[in-house]
Every structure is written in C-alpha cells, then in structure tokens.
Design an enzyme around this catalytic site. Structure first.
Site, PDB file in Angstrom:
ATOM      1  N   GLU A  49       0.824  -1.214   0.000  1.00 29.57           N
ATOM      2  CA  GLU A  49       0.000   0.000   0.000  1.00 29.57           C
ATOM      3  C   GLU A  49       0.858   1.263   0.000  1.00 29.57           C
ATOM      4  O   GLU A  49       0.521   2.246  -0.663  1.00 29.57           O
ATOM      5  CB  GLU A  49      -0.953   0.001   1.195  1.00 29.57           C
ATOM      6  CG  GLU A  49      -2.099  -0.994   1.080  1.00 29.57           C
ATOM      7  CD  GLU A  49      -3.027  -0.707  -0.091  1.00 29.57           C
ATOM      8  OE1 GLU A  49      -3.059   0.432  -0.576  1.00 29.57           O
ATOM      9  OE2 GLU A  49      -3.728  -1.642  -0.522  1.00 29.57           O
ATOM     10  N   TYR A 132      -6.634   6.711   3.877  1.00 33.21           N
ATOM     11  CA  TYR A 132      -6.848   5.626   2.915  1.00 33.21           C
ATOM     12  C   TYR A 132      -6.025   4.395   3.292  1.00 33.21           C
ATOM     13  O   TYR A 132      -6.533   3.275   3.328  1.00 33.21           O
ATOM     14  CB  TYR A 132      -6.510   6.050   1.483  1.00 33.21           C
ATOM     15  CG  TYR A 132      -6.268   4.838   0.617  1.00 33.21           C
ATOM     16  CD1 TYR A 132      -7.344   4.070   0.195  1.00 33.21           C
ATOM     17  CD2 TYR A 132      -4.974   4.394   0.323  1.00 33.21           C
ATOM     18  CE1 TYR A 132      -7.144   2.898  -0.518  1.00 33.21           C
ATOM     19  CE2 TYR A 132      -4.767   3.225  -0.387  1.00 33.21           C
ATOM     20  CZ  TYR A 132      -5.855   2.485  -0.817  1.00 33.21           C
ATOM     21  OH  TYR A 132      -5.649   1.319  -1.510  1.00 33.21           O
ATOM     22  N   ASP A 150      -9.753   4.653  -2.957  1.00 31.90           N
ATOM     23  CA  ASP A 150      -8.618   5.165  -3.718  1.00 31.90           C
ATOM     24  C   ASP A 150      -9.138   5.749  -5.026  1.00 31.90           C
ATOM     25  O   ASP A 150     -10.356   5.903  -5.203  1.00 31.90           O
ATOM     26  CB  ASP A 150      -7.572   4.063  -3.955  1.00 31.90           C
ATOM     27  CG  ASP A 150      -8.047   2.985  -4.929  1.00 31.90           C
ATOM     28  OD1 ASP A 150      -9.246   2.988  -5.324  1.00 31.90           O
ATOM     29  OD2 ASP A 150      -7.222   2.136  -5.311  1.00 31.90           O
ATOM     30  N   CYS A 202     -14.029  -0.785 -15.298  1.00 33.78           N
ATOM     31  CA  CYS A 202     -14.494   0.605 -15.166  1.00 33.78           C
ATOM     32  C   CYS A 202     -13.322   1.561 -15.359  1.00 33.78           C
ATOM     33  O   CYS A 202     -13.012   2.391 -14.505  1.00 33.78           O
ATOM     34  CB  CYS A 202     -15.149   0.806 -13.802  1.00 33.78           C
ATOM     35  SG  CYS A 202     -16.193   2.281 -13.701  1.00 33.78           S
ATOM     36  N   CYS A 209     -18.895  -1.490 -19.931  1.00 31.91           N
ATOM     37  CA  CYS A 209     -20.133  -1.625 -19.162  1.00 31.91           C
ATOM     38  C   CYS A 209     -20.829  -2.979 -19.339  1.00 31.91           C
ATOM     39  O   CYS A 209     -21.351  -3.523 -18.361  1.00 31.91           O
ATOM     40  CB  CYS A 209     -21.083  -0.487 -19.507  1.00 31.91           C
ATOM     41  SG  CYS A 209     -20.443   1.147 -19.028  1.00 31.91           S
ATOM     42  N   CYS A 212     -19.584  -5.443 -16.808  1.00 33.94           N
ATOM     43  CA  CYS A 212     -19.511  -4.983 -15.418  1.00 33.94           C
ATOM     44  C   CYS A 212     -20.569  -5.649 -14.550  1.00 33.94           C
ATOM     45  O   CYS A 212     -21.767  -5.619 -14.879  1.00 33.94           O
ATOM     46  CB  CYS A 212     -19.683  -3.464 -15.360  1.00 33.94           C
ATOM     47  SG  CYS A 212     -19.585  -2.802 -13.677  1.00 33.94           S
ATOM     48  N   CYS A 218     -25.897   0.956 -12.092  1.00 31.71           N
ATOM     49  CA  CYS A 218     -25.046   2.115 -12.377  1.00 31.71           C
ATOM     50  C   CYS A 218     -25.828   3.257 -13.030  1.00 31.71           C
ATOM     51  O   CYS A 218     -26.320   3.139 -14.159  1.00 31.71           O
ATOM     52  CB  CYS A 218     -23.895   1.697 -13.282  1.00 31.71           C
ATOM     53  SG  CYS A 218     -22.735   3.048 -13.611  1.00 31.71           S
TER      54      CYS A 218
END
Length: 358
Positions: A49, A132, A150, A202, A209, A212, A218
């Site tokens: 991270e 975060y 994020d 995405c 799409c 997804c 969405c």
C-alpha cells in the site's frame, strides 16, 4: 436525492454481485491472499500500500519482490541502513514514502513488538499512514470493516451514483456512498474487488459496461455518459523550472554527492547540480572550476508540483587533483547500483551516451 440516499436506495445486491465476480476474476498479486481464503500478511499489505501510493501496480511488482526478499519483515526492515533502503527504492519516485517506510518499521518494532496494530485509529498514528492506507490495511490485513477509497474506487462510485460534484469537493459524498455499500463481512475482499473493477472494467476511458457486474445499478450507464465521471476541477498548470546538472568523470568513475536530508529527493545519491528547487531555477554556477562542456542534450522530468528542464555539463577531473566537494567517486561499471533517482539516472545515461563526453 443525495449520494447517501441513492446508495441506500440501490445498495441491495451490489456487494454480493461484486464479491461473486471477484471470486472468479480477482487479479493475482504477490501481496494478496486469494479471495475468501483468509487475510494477507499484514507486512505485505502495508508495504504494497505504501508503494502503490501514486504508483501503478505494474511499476510496484518488482520493487515489492525485491524488498520482501531483502527485508522479509518489520524487524529486518527496521534494522536496515537508510542508504540501502533509499537505493533499493530508487526509480519508484516520491521518496518521502521510503523515508516514512523506515520510520514506520522502526516504530512498529519499538512500540508494537513488530506487529502492526489492527485498528484504523492506531494505524493512523504511524508515519506515512493516512486515512486511505489505514482503512486499506485494517480491511485487507485484519478483516475490519473499513471504507477504502482510492482513485479507482472514486471512479467506480462516482459513476455508480452519478455524483456530478467535481473532485476534490466530491470526496465526502463519494466516501459516504462507498460506506453505504461496504459489507460488514469480507470488507477487504470488497475493497480489492472495487479496486480491480476500477483498474479494469471501469477504466478511465471506454469502460466495458456490458462486462460490469454492477451495470444493473449504475446511474452513469443508465444516463449513457460514464466517461464524464468523476468530474474534476481543472488543474493549474505546473510551474516550469530550469537548471544544470554536472557530470564529473575521472579514471572510469563519476563524482556523486549525497543530497540534503530535507527537501526534494532527500538523502539520495545524485549528480551535483546548481540548487534548482520547486520554487527557483538553478543559479548556473558549476560546483567547481573546470573545463566544462555543455551537451546539446537536455533532460526533462515532471515532479508533482513542477516540471524541470536540465542542461548537462561534463568535464574530466585531473588525476591527483583535490576532490570537487563532499561526495564520492563511483565506478561507472556499477552505476546502476548507486540508487540514483530517475532524474539523475536519465542525466547519467545522456552523459554516457551523448558522444560528446570528455
């Protein structure tokens, strides 16, 4: 209807569908545990991270493998020499992260018996860990329910709820919406599934799409304009700075200096320069009197807050003469082991291959 109301209204199957997709399509990454198979090594999660802050997964992989091979746990890293860690980090950029990495490892060893604390509140007390990163570690390494947001998650959630307020003003709305769809169980897998979704399906441009798992919910897909989200406030143009960098060679060696312990690229080995900064151009005065020759090549580099254009001047240093200033002669054959930051590595390559070197 607010983002939170939107989220509450449509949250039903979002987590379940996303986790089902993640169970099949999760990226295989060296710091991850497979989906729904326990928690990843906290040291690996923390290290990855920190490395991934403002850096791509593709760029981090080799550095992660190198660090975990040399320093496999907090105790090993805490005992490392600062110069060795900075050299191993060279090329990854944002060098304050490497300095905080060492500070954090030493605090974890000294105050937490070599083990990361498990809560966001305690994690936030450690050097280099912000909101975060604390949330990501708590969720992924310890299974805590935490809201992990994020840049990838910002994009997914902005589209999912068609949040039109531009970034960064929309961050509280995005976090509230993410909170409302984050499940109590498998929060770490959910966070990583959201990251994977943003990194792949995405995407910034031309999101896929039809593939997804969240297309059913969405708003941006329904409106037919997913690429306009997240909206962003136009960035101010970066300042342009100029300066000089100096290549001093003698008997198969080049003169390297150690940068100040504070400021840009702090503590790193580098070529001498003329003290350019984010706020000021370089003064143009070489580090020592010599027969300097300016190359026709220039080196450009983009930092977070400014762009830099450097001229390169080269010289041969007389045998037996006093050294130019505080520094060290480094063998050209092993220059790749000096841990030069990317900017100075570019300048070194230009000096060695320009065909104009003295």
């Amino acid at each position: 209807m607010s983002a939170v109301q939107h989220a509450t209204h449509k949250s039903g199957d979002i987590a379940a569908r996303l986790l089902a997709h993640y169970d099949v399509h999760a990226r295989t990454l060296p710091w991850r545990a497979p989906p729904d198979q326990g928690f990843a090594n906290p040291y690996h999660v923390w290290l990855s991270e920190i490395m991934l802050q403002q850096t791509t997964v593709a760029a981090v992989g080799a550095y992660f493998q190198k660090f975990t091979h040399i320093w496999p746990d907090f105790a090993a890293l805490a005992a490392a020499q600062d110069a060795d860690v900075m050299a191993a980090w060279a090329g990854l950029g944002y060098y304050a992260r490497a300095r905080n990495l060492l500070k954090c490892a030493r605090v974890v060893v000294a105050e937490y018996d070599g083990r990361l604390p498990q809560t966001e509140a305690e994690l936030l007390k450690l050097p280099g860990i912000g909101p975060y990163t604390a949330a990501a570690i708590a969720a992924i390494a310890f299974g805590q329910r935490a809201v992990v947001v994020d840049a990838n998650v910002e994009r997914v959630v902005s589209r999912l709820f068609a949040i039109s307020t531009p970034l960064p003003q929309s961050k509280p709305l995005i976090r509230a919406a993410t909170d409302s769809i984050t499940p109590d169980g498998r929060a770490g897998d959910f966070a990583q599934a959201m990251m994977d979704l943003g990194a792949g399906i995405c995407s910034v441009r031309a999101p896929s799409c039809p593939a997804c798992p969240l297309a059913f919910a969405c708003d941006a897909k329904y409106l037919g304009n997913p690429e306009v989200y997240p909206a962003k406030t136009p960035k101010a143009a970066k300042a342009q700075r100029t300066g000089n960098v100096y290549w001093i060679e003698r008997d198969g060696h080049v003169w390297l200096v150690r940068r100040s312990d504070k400021g840009l690229l702090a503590g790193m080995r580098a070529l001498p320069d003329d003290q350019w900064t984010a706020r000021l151009d370089g003064h143009g005065t070489p580090p020592a009197p010599a027969n300097w020759q300016k190359l026709s090549l220039q080196v450009s580099h983009v930092f977070t807050h400014f762009s830099l254009l450097l001229d390169i001047a080269v010289t041969s240093w007389p045998a037996g003469a006093d050294d130019p200033e505080d520094g060290e002669w480094w063998p050209l054959k092993s220059l790749d082991k000096a841990g030069l930051p990317t900017l100075f590595r570019k300048a070194s390559e230009a000096a060695m291959h320009a065909g104009e070197r003295i």
